[in-house]
Enzyme design. Sequence first.
Site, PDB file in Angstrom:
ATOM      1  N   LYS A  68       0.801  -1.198   0.068  1.00 33.47           N
ATOM      2  CA  LYS A  68      -0.139   0.020   0.034  1.00 33.47           C
ATOM      3  C   LYS A  68       0.892   1.406   0.049  1.00 33.47           C
ATOM      4  CE  LYS A  68      -3.761  -2.266   2.329  1.00 33.47           C
ATOM      5  NZ  LYS A  68      -4.222  -3.015   3.537  1.00 33.47           N
ATOM      6  N   GLN A  75      -5.248  -1.788   9.739  1.00 38.81           N
ATOM      7  CA  GLN A  75      -5.053  -3.073   8.962  1.00 38.81           C
ATOM      8  C   GLN A  75      -5.426  -4.214   9.896  1.00 38.81           C
ATOM      9  OE1 GLN A  75      -3.200  -3.858   5.854  1.00 38.81           O
ATOM     10  NE2 GLN A  75      -3.780  -5.741   6.380  1.00 38.81           N
ATOM     11  N   ASP A  84     -11.573   1.619   3.174  1.00 38.82           N
ATOM     12  CA  ASP A  84     -11.784   0.501   2.959  1.00 38.82           C
ATOM     13  C   ASP A  84     -13.386   0.141   2.637  1.00 38.82           C
ATOM     14  OD1 ASP A  84      -9.592  -1.174   3.228  1.00 38.82           O
ATOM     15  OD2 ASP A  84      -9.372  -0.893   5.540  1.00 38.82           O
TER      16      ASP A  84
END
Length: 265
Positions: free
Chosen positions: A45, A89, A112
């Site tokens: 990322k 995460q 997300d």
Amino acid sequence: MTIKEYVAYRKSELTSLIKELNPLPKLVIIQVNEDEASMAYIRGKIKDLQTIGASFEHVKLPLDISEEELLKVIDKYNNDDTVDGILVQMPLPKGISEEKVKEKVIPVKDVDGFHPMSKYIPCTPKGIIDYLENEKIAFSGKNAVVIGRSNIVGKPMAKLLLNKNCNVTVLHSKTTKEDLEFYLAHADIIVVAVGKKYFLENQKFKEDAVIVDVGINRVDGVLYGDCAPDRKVRLQTPVPGGVGLLTRLSMLENLLLCYKERRGK
Ligand code: NAD
């Protein structure tokens, strides 16, 4: 266009768009684990953010942080005007509720797409639909079979395909082998997200079917998909170098959407 070519092309577009922005879009990545796979995802990322010229902050928190403290940290970034997107995460340490954490990120910064009220589509299904559209795959009236019903892939995938006017069937762990074979034999679009190496292999597929392989199965350090490679179909996405790249791309696109939404640009 292969997925690699498509992602490279979309990233170059994002790079040009971001060049024009001031301030730059900023993502905060919060990590509360030392999980090897998570580290690899975060490295990926960060590399992507650097490639497109966005700014980021990687916040590593101690593994023994309490749920309350973690929620406070998220709130700090929720209220920080310089931050456009927040990504926590997974997995989280035992004792911290994933649901509470996902719901703490304010919807407008939820890159997300995990918040129940999120404005944004979860990254994996979004990336898949965008790519299939780019490949001019027909959706309306087509039979789509989604295998797996997780909240981050299967369920939102089924909803997106339904919104595209597909006839959608969702199969799962309680589906019989006979039914699996029956639905697959009639499927135009198959999205498999089960997490079992070569779960699909010798079943009968339509010759013009599209197989989207979401699975990431690491066996003895090698990555395998949920579908054995080289099925005789119109299009099959590879693993690695397939849906994982689309997921990463969607996160960047969602970050830009967060930026525009909040800053009114
Ligand atoms: P999950 O791991 O939460 O659940 C697996 C799903 O498979 C469940 O819904 C279950 O009902 C279904 N299932 C299990 N056995 C089955 C069977 N015999 N027949 C039919 N269905 C069965 O799901 P997930 O989080 O969506 O992950 C699935 C896979 O996709 C994993 O390999 C994961 O690593 C991978 N994944 C990849 C990406 C990517 O970007 N490529 C993103 C998310 C997940």
